[in-house]
Design an enzyme around this catalytic site. Structure first.
Site, PDB file in Angstrom:
ATOM      1  N   ASP A 169       6.926  -5.290  -1.100  1.00 36.70           N
ATOM      2  CA  ASP A 169       6.386  -4.530   0.362  1.00 36.70           C
ATOM      3  C   ASP A 169       7.143  -3.137   0.430  1.00 36.70           C
ATOM      4  OD1 ASP A 169       4.915  -4.612   3.013  1.00 36.70           O
ATOM      5  OD2 ASP A 169       7.107  -4.333   3.537  1.00 36.70           O
ATOM      6  N   GLU A 209     -17.335 -26.167   0.911  1.00 35.93           N
ATOM      7  CA  GLU A 209     -16.138 -25.714   1.694  1.00 35.93           C
ATOM      8  C   GLU A 209     -16.563 -24.590   3.044  1.00 35.93           C
ATOM      9  OE1 GLU A 209     -13.633 -27.494   2.477  1.00 35.93           O
ATOM     10  OE2 GLU A 209     -13.674 -28.870   0.696  1.00 35.93           O
ATOM     11  N   GLY A 259     -13.411  -9.348   4.594  1.00 37.32           N
ATOM     12  CA  GLY A 259     -14.246 -10.146   4.023  1.00 37.32           C
ATOM     13  C   GLY A 259     -14.369  -9.681   2.287  1.00 37.32           C
ATOM     14  N   GLY A 301      -4.044  -2.494   0.928  1.00 39.24           N
ATOM     15  CA  GLY A 301      -5.072  -3.535   1.751  1.00 39.24           C
ATOM     16  C   GLY A 301      -6.274  -2.737   2.200  1.00 39.24           C
TER      17      GLY A 301
END
Length: 633
Positions: A400, A160, A495, A490
């Site tokens: 959140d 993929e 990547g 985060g």
């Protein structure tokens, strides 16, 4: 005298038909593998030493993943070749091993004989590495630069590849094209072999199309018309809204999609001299007589012997491209299945794109942007039969954090990332007030009912610490269970893995986890393209939303579709990055966090959704058992 024994060489097709097995659970038809006519040349090309690079631009439904696993194991056992297999991200690499590789090895004594640790977890048998006698197989994700280092292999498999990033590396310090980085792993190999395969995506951002442009020859499968013998590539019969004179056609005067699909037939490309139609029942016989023909008329039937236009033997090209679509698939109910799928997708841009990618095996010409239309999501909402739909066997949640509120979203999961939005709660109040946090506590422990009356709790939460005092979340993690409520933030580097769960507590005594938000969004936006209301859609990755404005209103859909890929300049290079451009995106962020909680559950705590799905009525107790185990840990 055993060391003097010589293995009689056999082809990959012969080996697979003799030894390869399809296990229960990961295959539609379990048992001995039988190579289909379409698959013969592809499987042999994957293992032909004369072919150094094979790039396959394909649709779904062709058995590609099974062929890839068969070729990988053949090369390990029969030719003693060490390999590395790259999936788009680390989590998908782990899932590939658990779902596709390990179950096959459990059914194959010939592999077990060269793999002493096949039935135990050890340093020689991990989801990232299989050490066999004479060969080693590594499994990696394609997003992290470190996954391309310190590996020297004879075989490289990239799965993929269109879901791979356009570049890998830190912002401001990109390390380049992942395809080129992966090919470096073959430097110095005696018989280097690179296999790249993927379902296409968007034109202009397609790794596989770029690879095909560099191939020596690109082959397509030509089948003879059963009436006149004219060799032709199977093509879809509609273009720009009009039916062509040849190709896969149907009677468009019929009143319903079902009636139209029943008239599916293929009209010969030789319209002047033949013009007759043939049917799906003719396909097997046609494929047995078919040839793979390149643009210079070089051809092969078996992927081993190649011939010129005039029938003279010639050397196989070193770099081979393949283009193939689902019209050739022998795993359909008939061509009517494809016609019905198109008629249902027609007029809906996201569904048309999915059809063009997964059925026709072509890049989608995107005339606007990568943004997913929130109105499409809103139209796809479904009526659930219970709070937790039957196929959702495991619950995770994302929280959140805002200065004046907390937003909580609960998602149910089935095998292969099929997902259902189960609940949404918005708790208003000062983020650091105990009264607000007690309401969050209550939401964390809320239970949800299945259709059979059993109750489920959310097994694991990921709680964002960005923008508030992280110690608030740290204390709640200790209160609810260190492994049940996980503080997160985060990653600011493109990547990263979806969830980089640490092995040890940090200085605050919690398992603070970094989330690869861009990696997760790459995957989730691919999932959102598929329509859960389309019966032809594969369940893998499907996202289900409830017809319930309290949980999923238009605003929620807008948040889920809030981000788009935009072009940015990084170190003088043009790259694509996800950006909400100022739009609210709490629902999307919480979905990312819930996905991270799922990945932590499967990779670190042994949750197997395939096993849970076998006994869905016990889904609630499975989740509870997981929580109890966490508490004990």
């Amino acid at each position: 005298m055993n060391p003097l024994k010589a293995t009689i060489p056999i082809t990959a097709v012969e080996w697979s038909d003799k030894y390869f097995r399809l296990p229960e659970g990961s295959s539609q038809i379990a048992g001995a593998w039988v190579t289909q006519p379409l698959q013969v040349a592809l499987l042999n090309m994957m293992t032909n030493d004369s072919i150094r690079l094979l790039a396959i631009k394909k649709s779904a439904r062709l058995g590609y993943t099974k062929m890839m696993v068969a070729a990988l194991l053949y090369l390990a056992e029969h030719k003693k070749r060490s390999a590395v297999v790259y999936q788009p991200v680390d989590d998908e690499s782990d899932a590939f091993v658990v779902d596709e590789v390990d179950p096959v090895i459990e059914e194959m004594p010939i592999i077990q004989r060269i793999f002493p640790d096949w039935n135990v977890k050890s340093e020689n048998n991990k989801v990232s590495k299989k050490v066999m006698i004479g060969s080693t197989i590594d499994f990696r994700g394609a997003t992290a630069p470190g996954n391309y280092r310190r590996l020297t292999k004879q075989v490289l498999i990239g799965d993929e590849v269109n879901a791979w990033p356009l570049e890998v590396g830190k912002k401001g310090k990109g390390e380049g094209n992942p395809i080129k980085l992966a090919l470096q792993r073959l430097k110095g190999a005696s018989f280097p072999k690179a296999i790249f395969g993927t379902t296409p995506t968007v034109a202009g951002n397609s790794h596989i199309s770029n690879i095909l442009e560099d191939c020596d020859l690109v082959f397509r499968f030509y089948l003879p018309c059963p009436h006149c013998g004219t060799e032709q590539v199977l093509e879809f019969g509609e273009r720009d809204g009009e039916l062509k004179e040849y190709g896969l056609l149907w009677d468009d005067t019929q009143s319903t999609t079902e009636k139209k699909s029943r008239t599916a037939h293929y009209k010969c490309v030789n319209t002047s001299e033949c013009g007759q139609s043939f049917h799906y029942s003719d396909l097997t016989k046609m494929e047995l007589a078919g040839k793979w023909i390149a643009e210079d008329l070089t051809w092969t039937k078996d992927g081993l012997q190649f011939f010129t236009e005039h029938g003279y033997r010639t050397q196989p090209p070193k770099n081979v491209g393949i283009e193939i679509n689902a019209l050739y698939s022998l795993n359909l109910d008939g061509w009517g299945e494809i016609v019905a799928e198109w008629l249902k997708a027609k007029g809906k841009p996201a569904n048309e794109r999915s059809f063009i990618n997964t059925v026709l095996g072509q890049d989608y010409e995107d005339k606007s942007s990568e943004k997913l239309d929130d109105e499409i999501l809103f139209e796809r909402r479904e009526k659930y039969k219970a709070q937790v739909p039957e196929r959702a066997v495991f619950l995770t949640g994302g929280i959140d954090s805002q200065r004046n509120r907390y937003e909580l979203f609960v998602w149910g999961w089935g095998p292969n990332d099929e997902k259902w939005l189960v609940d949404k709660q918005i708790i208003m109040g000062d983020y650091d007030k105990e009264s607000t946090l007690k309401l969050v506590d209550k939401a964390i422990n809320k239970t949800y009912k299945r259709a059979n009356g059993t109750e489920m709790t959310v097994a694991r939460w990921c709680w964002d610490t960005g923008g508030i005092d992280p110690d608030i979340v740290n204390k709640r993690s200790k209160k609810h269970g260190l492994f049940r409520v996980i503080p997160i933030k985060g990653a600011n580097v493109y990547g990263k893995p979806i969830a980089n769960f640490p092995l040890k507590r940090n200085k605050n005594g919690v398992y603070h986890t970094e989330i690869g938000t861009d990696t997760a969004k790459d995957l989730l936006y691919l999932h959102m393209e598929n329509d859960p209301l389309d019966p032809a859609s594969e369940p893998d990755g499907l996202m289900h939303l409830p017809i319930n404005d309290d949980i999923c209103d238009k605003f929620t859909c807008q948040q889920l579709a809030s981000e788009r890929l935009i072009e940015k300049s990084v170190s003088g290079k043009k790259v694509l990055r996800w950006d909400n451009e100022g739009r609210r995106n709490e629902a999307l962020d919480c979905l990312v966090y819930a996905l991270a909680a799922l990945r932590i559950s499967t990779s670190r705590f042994g949750i197997n959704l395939n096993e849970l799905a076998k006994t869905p009525s016990t889904g609630g107790s499975s989740s509870n058992i997981d929580i109890e185990a966490i508490g004990a840990g």
